[in-house]
Motif scaffolding. Structure first.
Motif, PDB file in Angstrom:
ATOM      1  N   LYS A 296       0.866  -1.176   0.000  1.00 38.66           N
ATOM      2  CA  LYS A 296       0.000   0.000   0.000  1.00 38.66           C
ATOM      3  C   LYS A 296       0.902   1.225   0.000  1.00 38.66           C
ATOM      4  O   LYS A 296       1.511   1.567   1.014  1.00 38.66           O
ATOM      5  CB  LYS A 296      -0.922  -0.013   1.223  1.00 38.66           C
ATOM      6  N   ILE A 297       0.993   1.878  -1.145  1.00 39.16           N
ATOM      7  CA  ILE A 297       1.904   3.021  -1.307  1.00 39.16           C
ATOM      8  C   ILE A 297       1.082   4.306  -1.336  1.00 39.16           C
ATOM      9  O   ILE A 297       0.192   4.462  -2.182  1.00 39.16           O
ATOM     10  CB  ILE A 297       2.732   2.895  -2.600  1.00 39.16           C
ATOM     11  N   ARG A 298       1.381   5.224  -0.442  1.00 36.77           N
ATOM     12  CA  ARG A 298       0.700   6.524  -0.440  1.00 36.77           C
ATOM     13  C   ARG A 298       1.563   7.514  -1.206  1.00 36.77           C
ATOM     14  O   ARG A 298       2.752   7.667  -0.915  1.00 36.77           O
ATOM     15  CB  ARG A 298       0.465   6.990   0.996  1.00 36.77           C
ATOM     16  N   ILE A 299       0.978   8.197  -2.172  1.00 36.99           N
ATOM     17  CA  ILE A 299       1.748   9.100  -3.034  1.00 36.99           C
ATOM     18  C   ILE A 299       1.330  10.566  -2.899  1.00 36.99           C
ATOM     19  O   ILE A 299       1.916  11.437  -3.536  1.00 36.99           O
ATOM     20  CB  ILE A 299       1.628   8.673  -4.513  1.00 36.99           C
ATOM     21  N   ILE A 300       0.277  10.847  -2.086  1.00 40.00           N
ATOM     22  CA  ILE A 300      -0.239  12.221  -1.970  1.00 40.00           C
ATOM     23  C   ILE A 300      -0.158  12.673  -0.517  1.00 40.00           C
ATOM     24  O   ILE A 300      -0.535  11.949   0.402  1.00 40.00           O
ATOM     25  CB  ILE A 300      -1.688  12.308  -2.491  1.00 40.00           C
TER      26      ILE A 300
END
Length: 887
Positions: A296-300
């Motif tokens: 689960k990659i958060r980019i914002i």
């Protein structure tokens, strides 16, 4: 008993509205006593935000509540309307942040403790503004019991509720996809997301297979989120992709290897049947990621900019990043198609920013176990929605309910009662801040920085305001409450949560009825909004007209569950109604002056009552029954309209006119009877009208002979069947029909008011003939009849007599008694000549091409309208002339 006093000449609400309200409050009329053995009637006010300014929605909501409260109070029921305000976390914090920015500082520069101090200062300075505005409306709340969602008692209740749910395993902390507002910088619940249809695009993007043998195409409306993709999903039974399951693609722009997985969530018929999976930024993708153990990659970031996980796009605004991603994909030839679409996009209910779903560590309530008993309470009929159709909205939301994200990244609000040990990381949830860690014994305990969703505290409102978690006498007596009045837009925000929390903590429903009202829209049916500039300030209406006029307008235009259109013409009509009531009351009071009140309150000698008296008494009983029935069914608009029609029509325009002549007969028994009936009728009407128009009814009632201090505590009129006189009603209805018929004839023939004429009543029914024979004086006075003649047939009635048919009879008037025919023909001939000249002039103008082409369009249009008007007038003149020439 208080004696009659004269009212001032003109109705001027500014002279008494504020004075009366202060007197009501100071006298404690709105503060109920607990009367053992009597079931109370209780409403808790939907607490307005301390940032709020009274708008039409508030005015409608509180008018409805006040009508119900005043009605029940007059019925002798211990009646509590408990007021208060909501701390409104997001809105209040935004106001203070804005103020700090004006001062050249910020929330973070000030620090949490100082910021909270400023928030309380702001609340003290501005938070009471809407309360004062509610008072101007006439809201009869018990202000001695006023509450605030962050006062000591309500705050204690919030902590109690949180800890209780946590200990039951119904509150947990975890990583989930939440709705994030980048402007307010906080999470918001699903119920607080407003979806708007917007134009958008579907981008079809090629994801190359790692082995170079081809690609798979996915479609997305948010291409910037691909930077956080961790897999591509297809349906396990999709023959197009079954050979690709388990293989790997290269994520464009990021050059990261991600797998192709099979998941039954995928809709084979939508898009390409292959979906990009971004577990860090989509709730459905999160669930797919959970099932397949995907990263689960958060980019914002919280402010809506891209973070370091977005690679080359880090630091860009999310929407700028979208454009850059699309441009770079196009440059690499990876976009195969762009399709224009219209789709639903979530926006923040407070600031209207586009919501960003993102993964975050938050606090949640498990709602499924709480929802079932809350649904059962409505299914069983213990809680009733009015109108019933709104229970479908409730069930739909409850049946599809998701866990509720209750933590907010704000400082103003109830802080989450969870504490973390700085030494070992242990988390403790408890009602008081622990001094030491229960695990390692360390004494460095820090409270969770987040606050709770405002709806978490307002969900406790029906019982926290009455003293819970303490077992107070108020809680024991006034809970559960009777009815909740609210708009349909917050059924899931607030109503559902109150039911859930009431059943969970009190083991009892919070209220029996939920009365739903609609929105107040402008005259064209549009929602009132700042952007349209069509809002109407209720305070301006109160200032220009009166609180009573505003209340009555809102009441008469209201039907449960339906939106209403607000027309200024209807406010004018309500103002005129108040003026009519005032003038009628002045007339009655002038005729009561100098008479002992006991003589007015001594009942009636039924033998001495005339037909009009018996009719009014009976009609008042019908009215009382109909108003009560409408009120019980929450049809307040119907009740208000019945009162309007009766007061204006039956009491003022009919009964007062019918008895005027008797009042001038000084010392007569019939005059005294008329005065008693006038007083009796006005007193009952004022009491029936009081819940709707409290100020004018109190002011007039105080001038009438009366017992007791105030009309607010006066006895509500109950219908008494023994006072019904259907014969009198039927007979009077016949007389009134005849009077109306004669008046219509005279109006159509333009007969001068001073000219009297014989009225001949023909009926083959003896009962009808007897009615007119016994009550001829009514027609002589109100139909300007020189004599009333009653016949069995039309023998000897002139052929040229004009006639009108009523139920059971025909009314005739000899035409020569209405008009001097020769003079009328002469007048009409002159009018014909005048109209011929006017038509000749206007036709000449319109036939002139120079005029039509060169004159302004509005001038030409005005001449055309004149032509139509003169033609219409000429037609009527010729019709009248022809009819008279044949007489």
């Amino acid at each position: 008993m208080h004696k009659a006093k004269q009212l001032q000449d003109k109705y001027n609400p500014k002279d008494f509205e504020e004075r009366l309200y202060k007197w009501w409050v100071d006298s404690g009329f709105f503060t109920p006593e607990r009367e053992e053995g009597k079931e109370p009637f209780t409403i808790v006010i939907p607490p307005p935000n301390i940032t709020g300014q009274l708008h039409m929605g508030h005015a409608l909501d509180n008018t409805i509540q006040d009508i119900l409260i005043r009605w029940n109070r007059m019925k002798g029921i211990p009646t509590l309307w408990l007021p208060g305000t909501d701390h409104a976390s997001i809105a209040t914090e935004a106001k203070i942040v804005e103020k700090l920015a004006e001062e050249g500082t910020s929330k973070n520069a000030l620090g949490r403790d100082k910021f909270i101090e400023r928030a309380w200062q702001w609340k003290e300075e501005y938070g009471g503004r809407i309360v004062e505005q509610l008072k101007k409306l006439g809201s009869s709340c018990d202000w001695t019991r006023e509450r605030f969602t962050m006062d000591e008692g309500c705050s204690k209740a919030v902590t109690e509720f949180f800890v209780s749910l946590y200990e039951k395993g119904l509150i947990y902390r975890g990583d989930r996809i939440i709705n994030w507002c980048p402007t307010c910088r906080t999470s918001i619940s699903d119920a607080e997301v407003e979806h708007e249809d917007m134009e958008g695009k579907f981008w079809y993007i090629k994801y190359p297979l790692k082995d170079g043998s081809g690609h798979i195409i996915v479609a997305t409306t948010r291409p910037e989120t691909m930077l956080g993709d961790t897999c591509v999903a297809v349906h396990p039974r999709d023959d197009r992709y079954k050979d690709l399951i388990g293989r790997t693609v290269i994520l464009p722009l990021m050059n990261r290897e991600i797998p192709i997985i099979a998941d039954e969530y995928v809709d084979m018929s939508k898009g390409t049947g292959a979906v990009k999976v971004t577990p860090g930024h989509d709730p459905n993708d999160f669930e797919i990621g959970e099932r397949h153990n995907a990263a689960k990659i958060r980019i914002i970031n919280d402010d809506g900019t891209m973070n370091d996980n977005a690679g080359a796009y880090a630091g860009m605004d999310r929407f700028d990043a979208r454009k850059a991603v699309v441009r770079d994909l196009e440059n690499q030839g990876l976009i195969t198609k762009i399709k224009d679409i219209e789709h639903s996009v979530g926006h923040c209910y407070r600031c209207d920013s586009v919501i960003e779903p993102l993964i975050s560590t938050q606090w949640f309530v498990r709602m499924k176990p709480l929802a079932e008993p809350a649904m059962q309470a409505v299914r069983d009929g213990g809680i009733r929605f009015v109108p019933q159709r709104f229970d479908k909205v409730y069930f739909h939301w409850m049946e599809n309910i998701k866990d509720w994200c209750i933590s907010r990244q704000l400082w103003w609000g109830h802080r989450i009662p969870a504490y973390y040990c700085s030494d070992c990381g242990e988390m403790i949830v408890c009602k008081e801040q622990p001094e030491t860690c229960t695990k390692c014994g360390g004494n460095k305990m820090e409270q969770d920085p987040d606050t709770l969703d405002t709806w978490f505290s307002s969900g406790l409102w029906p019982f926290s305001t009455l003293g819970w978690p303490e077992k107070t006498r108020d809680l024991e007596y006034f809970y559960p409450t009777s009815v909740l009045v609210t708009g349909y837009d917050i059924i899931f925000f607030w109503v559902a949560r109150m039911i859930v929390s009431g059943l969970d903590q009190m083991n009892e429903k919070p209220f029996s009825d939920v009365l739903i009202h609609g929105l107040v829209r402008d005259a064209e049916g549009r929602k009132m909004s700042k952007s349209l500039g069509n809002g109407i300030d209720p305070l301006e209406i109160i200032d220009e007209y009166s609180a009573d006029a505003l209340r009555f307008t809102l009441a008469t235009g209201n039907a449960p569950g339906n939106d209403m259109r607000f027309h200024m013409e209807r406010v004018d009509a309500s103002g005129n109604f108040a003026n009519k009531l005032w003038n009628a009351s002045r007339f009655v009071l002038m005729n009561l002056e100098g008479r002992e009140p006991e003589g007015l309150d001594g009942g009636f000698d039924r033998e001495g009552l005339e037909l009009s008296d018996r009719w009014l008494i009976s009609r008042l009983e019908v009215l009382a029954a109909e108003v009560e029935d409408s009120m019980e069914r929450y049809e307040l608009g119907v009740a208000a309209q019945k009162l309007y029609d009766f007061i204006w029509g039956e009491y003022c325009d009919w009964y007062i006119e019918l008895v005027k002549h008797r009042l001038y007969d000084e010392g007569s028994k019939t005059g005294d009877t008329a005065r008693r009936i006038l007083y009796y009728g006005l007193d009952r009407l004022l009491r029936l009208l009081h819940p709707f128009m409290p100020f004018i009814t109190e002011e007039i009632w105080q001038h009438l002979p009366h017992n007791g201090q105030t009309i607010t505590l006066a006895k509500w009129p109950k219908s008494d069947e023994s006072q019904r006189d259907e014969t009198a009603e039927r007979q009077m209805h016949t007389i009134m029909d005849a009077i109306r018929a004669v008046r219509n004839i005279r109006a159509e023939m333009d007969v001068a008011p001073s000219r009297k004429a014989n009225v001949i009543v023909v009926s083959d029914q003896a009962e009808v003939r007897d009615i007119f024979a016994a009550n001829a004086p009514y027609l002589e006075r109100l139909a300007i009849a020189s004599k009333v003649l009653v016949r069995k047939d039309r023998t000897d009635i002139p052929e040229d007599a004009v006639s009108a048919v009523i139920e059971g009879a025909v009314i005739y008037i000899p035409v020569e008694e209405l008009l001097d025919i020769e003079k009328e023909i002469e007048r009409l001939e002159k009018e014909k000549q005048r109209l011929e000249k006017e038509l000749e002039r206007v036709n000449g103008k319109l036939a002139n091409k120079g005029f039509v082409q060169k004159a302004p369009a509005d001038v030409v249009e005005a001449e055309k309208e004149k032509k139509d008007k003169y033609r219409d007038m000429m037609d009527k003149v010729m019709e009248r002339l022809n009819s008279l020439k044949y007489i």
